[in-house]
Scaffold this active site. Structure first.
Site, PDB file in Angstrom:
ATOM      1  N   SER A 125      11.981  56.074 -61.061  1.00  0.00           N
ATOM      2  CA  SER A 125      12.197  56.389 -59.651  1.00  0.00           C
ATOM      3  C   SER A 125      11.752  55.276 -58.707  1.00  0.00           C
ATOM      4  O   SER A 125      12.392  55.015 -57.691  1.00  0.00           O
ATOM      5  CB  SER A 125      11.464  57.687 -59.290  1.00  0.00           C
ATOM      6  OG  SER A 125      11.941  58.765 -60.055  1.00  0.00           O
ATOM      7  N   HIS A 175       7.480  56.292 -55.445  1.00  0.00           N
ATOM      8  CA  HIS A 175       8.698  56.361 -54.636  1.00  0.00           C
ATOM      9  C   HIS A 175       8.570  55.519 -53.369  1.00  0.00           C
ATOM     10  O   HIS A 175       9.423  54.673 -53.074  1.00  0.00           O
ATOM     11  CB  HIS A 175       8.992  57.815 -54.243  1.00  0.00           C
ATOM     12  CG  HIS A 175       9.558  58.627 -55.361  1.00  0.00           C
ATOM     13  ND1 HIS A 175      10.263  59.803 -55.144  1.00  0.00           N
ATOM     14  CD2 HIS A 175       9.538  58.460 -56.712  1.00  0.00           C
ATOM     15  CE1 HIS A 175      10.636  60.307 -56.300  1.00  0.00           C
ATOM     16  NE2 HIS A 175      10.206  59.515 -57.264  1.00  0.00           N
TER      17      HIS A 175
END
Length: 201
Positions: A125, A175
């Site tokens: 991610s 993230h």
């Protein structure tokens, strides 16, 4: 821009770096499903902060090639499959490789420093958000030239950021760090003066 119409062979030929990371992540996940051996591979690469503190430095890199389950893998690889090719085409193979790897690695480094020792994480991610961040930088420089890109990317970044904090079991640190790192690298790569120098070569 983000609609993929290439055949399988065309996709591989046109986007070799994206294809490599897709294959690596998928194959690694398949290996982790093999009894006994799979568990060894998974635990060798998972990013556990306590183990990193003890000297397992490779865990700052390997988590970005491991996934917790099939849905985790599917979501990340679908995002890479859709958004990766356009960035590889615009930035070039080497620059795309840099964005992807540095966003993922710095996401893991930030996780190590900002999360407790017992924290463990896996997933691509951070690298995926790095791709989005790089597109954000491109939007910054081309907002009056490519309004369609702005209309697509900004909502995706906004929704992705919001969902990061609404969902459970999400490494928000990775993230956000990946997004910021991708944006900063993109600011350098996509600066108008640098783009002009690319075209003169």
């Amino acid at each position: 821009m983000f609609v993929r119409t290439e055949s399988f062979s065309q996709y591989i030929r046109l986007y070799p770096v994206v294809t490599f990371f897709l294959a690596l992540n998928i194959l690694t996940h398949l290996v982790t499903l093999i009894p006994v051996i799979g568990n060894e591979v998974y635990f060798f690469g998972v990013g556990v902060n306590a183990w990193i503190a003890e000297g397992d430095w490779w865990r700052l890199v390997t988590p970005m090639f491991l996934h917790a389950d099939f849905m985790h893998l599917l979501f990340n690889m679908f995002s890479l499959f859709i958004f990766g090719p356009e960035l590889e085409k615009i930035a070039g193979k080497a620059r795309f490789l840099t964005i992807y790897l540095l966003a993922g690695i710095f996401g893991n480094i930030a996780t190590y420093f900002l999360q407790p020792l017992e924290y463990a994480s896996v997933g691509a991610s951070g690298a995926i958000y790095g791709i989005l961040g790089a597109f954000g930088a491109l939007v910054y420089y081309t907002k009056h030239i490519l309004p369609q890109l702005r209309q697509i990317i900004l909502p995706i970044i906004a929704i992705g950021t919001i969902m990061t904090f609404l969902q459970s079991n999400i490494n928000a640190t990775s993230h956000i760090t990946g997004l910021v790192v991708g944006f900063l690298i993109g600011l350098s790569y996509f600066h108008p003066k640098r783009i002009i120098s690319w075209r003169k070569r």
